[in-house]
Scaffold this motif. Structure first.
Motif, PDB file in Angstrom:
ATOM      1  N   HIS A 183       0.801  -1.218   0.000  1.00  0.00           N
ATOM      2  CA  HIS A 183       0.000   0.000   0.000  1.00  0.00           C
ATOM      3  C   HIS A 183       0.838   1.274   0.000  1.00  0.00           C
ATOM      4  CE1 HIS A 183      -2.868  -3.044   1.464  1.00  0.00           C
ATOM      5  NE2 HIS A 183      -3.804  -2.262   0.958  1.00  0.00           N
ATOM      6  N   LYS A 207       0.533   4.109  -2.526  1.00  0.00           N
ATOM      7  CA  LYS A 207       0.560   3.665  -3.915  1.00  0.00           C
ATOM      8  C   LYS A 207      -0.736   4.051  -4.624  1.00  0.00           C
ATOM      9  CE  LYS A 207       3.643  -0.322  -3.320  1.00  0.00           C
ATOM     10  NZ  LYS A 207       4.673   0.124  -4.286  1.00  0.00           N
ATOM     11  N   LYS A 208      -0.663   4.100  -5.925  1.00  0.00           N
ATOM     12  CA  LYS A 208      -1.847   4.388  -6.714  1.00  0.00           C
ATOM     13  C   LYS A 208      -2.898   3.312  -6.470  1.00  0.00           C
ATOM     14  CE  LYS A 208      -3.335   5.323 -11.461  1.00  0.00           C
ATOM     15  NZ  LYS A 208      -2.919   5.357 -12.901  1.00  0.00           N
ATOM     16  N   ASP A 209      -4.124   3.732  -6.308  1.00  0.00           N
ATOM     17  CA  ASP A 209      -5.249   2.828  -6.038  1.00  0.00           C
ATOM     18  C   ASP A 209      -5.117   2.123  -4.687  1.00  0.00           C
ATOM     19  OD1 ASP A 209      -6.305   3.447  -8.564  1.00  0.00           O
ATOM     20  OD2 ASP A 209      -5.117   1.855  -9.509  1.00  0.00           O
ATOM     21  N   ALA A 210      -4.348   2.711  -3.751  1.00  0.00           N
ATOM     22  CA  ALA A 210      -4.233   2.115  -2.415  1.00  0.00           C
ATOM     23  C   ALA A 210      -5.468   2.374  -1.569  1.00  0.00           C
ATOM     24  CB  ALA A 210      -3.005   2.668  -1.703  1.00  0.00           C
ATOM     25  N   GLY A 211      -6.328   3.265  -2.035  1.00  0.00           N
ATOM     26  CA  GLY A 211      -7.537   3.568  -1.277  1.00  0.00           C
ATOM     27  C   GLY A 211      -7.464   4.938  -0.635  1.00  0.00           C
ATOM     28  N   LYS A 212      -8.568   5.374  -0.097  1.00  0.00           N
ATOM     29  CA  LYS A 212      -8.646   6.695   0.521  1.00  0.00           C
ATOM     30  C   LYS A 212      -8.148   6.642   1.959  1.00  0.00           C
ATOM     31  CE  LYS A 212     -12.552   8.276  -2.296  1.00  0.00           C
ATOM     32  NZ  LYS A 212     -11.735   9.179  -3.110  1.00  0.00           N
TER      33      LYS A 212
END
Length: 603
Positions: A183, A207-212
């Motif tokens: 992440h 990381k990209k697309d690791a979540g909010k």
């Protein structure tokens, strides 16, 4: 040319030595991926529904807390360092999961003063216990004034997000559930000393697309056990219609092998020209009471030997007279209250600060020929609001009040008021001699205990206190005490939470300082622009606290020159900046508590 050949030879030799040294390094032990061994998190309850919690197991005393065993060889690369501090962070979470520390947040909303810069316009206060289990939860001590209702006006959802699993968890830990390489990206920046501790500094980005709601900021890693000692940053990306505050979180090495969260500073707002602030505030969060104990009284039965042949032949062996019985009853109530407050994590254990307070009380008593049937004791309340109270012959002064007092004469003023109550016989605590009155949960302490005097007793105590002060060693130094009250008067309208007493009487009523107000009439004019006039200190200017065992001591900081009125910051929240040190290196864990820039200016 000869110089160049010699230089090439030296470089070649250095490389050969380096390769030889690396070849002699022991093989690296495999570091288990923290994410792979992590248990799944329970689903978050729907909004408005309380999370189910199980009773926390009994905690172990600090003396039995074993340091974590090292399972890996010393890291030789920065990638291995990252793996190690990820592993250590999950180990810290595991160690703390059965702890229920006290957590206090004091927040000041800010407005811009053309002369003084950002100053408080109003304030808010929260005190409770935090469950560091799988789902971080809390219990309020102040049910009617919880920050969930009042922290930032209408931003109720914001506060709930702050205190649910992605809430206080993010202020204490970088990421409670997903702190791993899957992440986050970790970039080594440099080495840096924080106090006596050398640290490796890493920037952390999700990381990209690791979540909010992922941590975005910087970590400081001490270079022996590779534990995180400081976190600085925020969380991103933020959900729609929500905010993540910036935070600076510090940890202290108070037990072997662990650095535990102790202080968090938060700040928002931009006061530059043309800026429009939706939110502008400064806040201090303190965490303590990780190892709340009962003074070892649970072991007394195994330590006491009873000799049946010994008989008490003293006068006290006889039945008590009515007056003696009354005093014994008051003593029992006093002891019950002191013990209960300490067990609730609100009262510091006896220590050096008590001795300093006791010395001032003794000065007042001796010079006024005050003789009492029982000695006067002094103790420190661990909370920030400015308050004092007395129960029996014990005077209690809050840490926050000691913090902001500029000198000993001002401290004498505070103590003289409570001593006057004792001399005048204004005892409010006798009902607490019934032990069933002590049988309540910690989070209901403020609703079960109270020591507020009626207005007539407060007026009489003020009058008696001034008499005591005038014939004491502080009689010629009361101008500073009056100036302190004048400084408080200028801020009383914006510091209602700081001035709300929860066990004793308020120092002010409405927008007027009422406690010992007669001293203001003879004090010099209060002038913020007069740089040598230090009427009050910022919060955190005097007392430092051990977050593990609640012990307190006075800060020993170097005086710092004040160059403008903005440097004074009376009663204000300031950042934490501890001088870190390792446990057992000649300085105690409490020596890593924050210092305030001008704390010594009044000395």
């Amino acid at each position: 040319m000869r110089v160049m050949r010699k230089w090439n030879w030296m470089v070649t030799a250095f490389l050969l030595l380096s390769l030889s040294a690396m070849a002699q390094q022991p093989a690296e032990t495999h570091v288990t991926d923290a994410a792979a061994s992590q248990t799944s998190q329970p689903s978050q309850p729907a909004a408005g529904q309380p999370a189910a919690t199980s009773p926390a197991p009994q905690t172990q005393p600090a003396s039995s807390q074993a340091a974590p065993a090292s399972q890996s060889a010393s890291p030789t690369t920065m990638d291995q360092v990252v793996d190690r501090f990820i592993e250590r962070e999950h180990g810290l979470m595991k160690m703390l999961e059965n702890r229920n520390p006290v957590v206090e947040t004091y927040l000041q909303n800010l407005t811009l003063d053309p002369q003084l810069g950002p100053v408080p316009k109003d304030d808010h206060y929260f005190l409770g216990r935090m469950d560091l289990g799988e789902s971080v939860d809390r219990k309020d001590y102040l049910r009617d004034q919880s920050m969930e209702k009042h922290l930032l006006g209408g931003f109720t959802k914001l506060f709930k997000m702050q205190y649910q699993p992605m809430g206080f968890s993010w202020m204490i830990f970088a990421d409670r559930s997903d702190f791993d390489r899957q992440h986050y990206d970790f970039k080594y920046i440099h080495r840096e000393f924080l106090g006596d501790v050398r640290c490796l500094v890493f920037d952390v980005t999700p990381k990209k697309d690791a979540g909010k709601g992922r941590f975005l900021g910087r970590l400081w890693i001490e270079d022996q056990d590779f534990s995180i000692v400081r976190l600085n940053g925020t969380y991103a990306p933020r959900p729609k219609n929500s905010y993540f505050f910036h935070m600076d979180s510090w940890r202290l090495n108070l037990i072997p092998g662990y650095w535990v969260p102790a202080y968090i500073y938060s700040e928002e707002g931009d006061f530059s020209a043309g800026a429009k602030n939706k939110i502008a505030f400064k806040a201090q969060t303190r965490i303590w009471g990780y190892d709340l104990k009962k003074d070892g009284k649970g072991d007394e039965l195994t330590q006491v030997l009873v000799d049946s042949s010994v008989k008490d032949t003293s006068a006290a062996a006889q039945d008590a007279s009515p007056l003696q019985a009354e005093r014994e009853w008051q003593q029992q109530a006093e002891d019950n209250v002191v013990e209960r407050l300490q067990r609730a994590g609100l009262l510091a254990p006896e220590g050096d600060v008590d001795k300093i307070l006791q010395t001032v009380v003794n000065n007042l008593q001796i010079t006024n020929n005050i003789e009492l049937p029982r000695p006067v004791r002094t103790r420190v309340l661990l909370t920030s609001p400015l308050e004092t109270f007395s129960v029996g012959n014990t005077i209690v002064v809050s840490r926050g009040l000691i913090d902001v007092l500029p000198d000993e004469a001002s401290l004498a003023m505070v103590l003289a008021h409570e001593l006057a109550h004792i001399v005048l016989g204004h005892n409010l605590g006798s009902k607490y001699a019934f032990n069933d009155r002590m049988l309540f949960s910690d989070d209901t302490t403020y609703s079960n205990l109270g020591f507020k005097h009626i207005p007539e007793e407060e007026t009489a105590a003020d009058k008696k206190a001034i008499e005591i002060l005038k014939t004491s060693p502080y009689g010629q130094k009361l101008d500073s005490a009056g100036l302190f009250l004048k400084a408080l008067q200028t801020r009383v309208g914006s510091l209602s939470a700081l001035l709300t007493a929860h066990l004793g009487n308020n120092i002010s009523e409405g927008t007027t300082v009422t406690r010992m107000s007669q001293l203001m009439t003879s004090a010099p004019a209060f002038d913020m622009n007069k740089l040598d006039q230090i009427a009050a200190l910022p919060l955190g200017g005097r007392v430092k606290m051990n977050a593990w065992d609640d012990r307190v001591e006075l800060i020993k900081s170097q005086p710092v020159a004040i160059t403008s009125a903005r440097d004074k910051m009376p009663f204000e929240v300031t950042p934490f900046f501890p001088r870190l040190s390792r446990l057992g290196t000649g300085t105690s864990g409490t020596n890593t508590t924050p210092t305030t820039a001008n704390a010594g200016a009044a000395n």
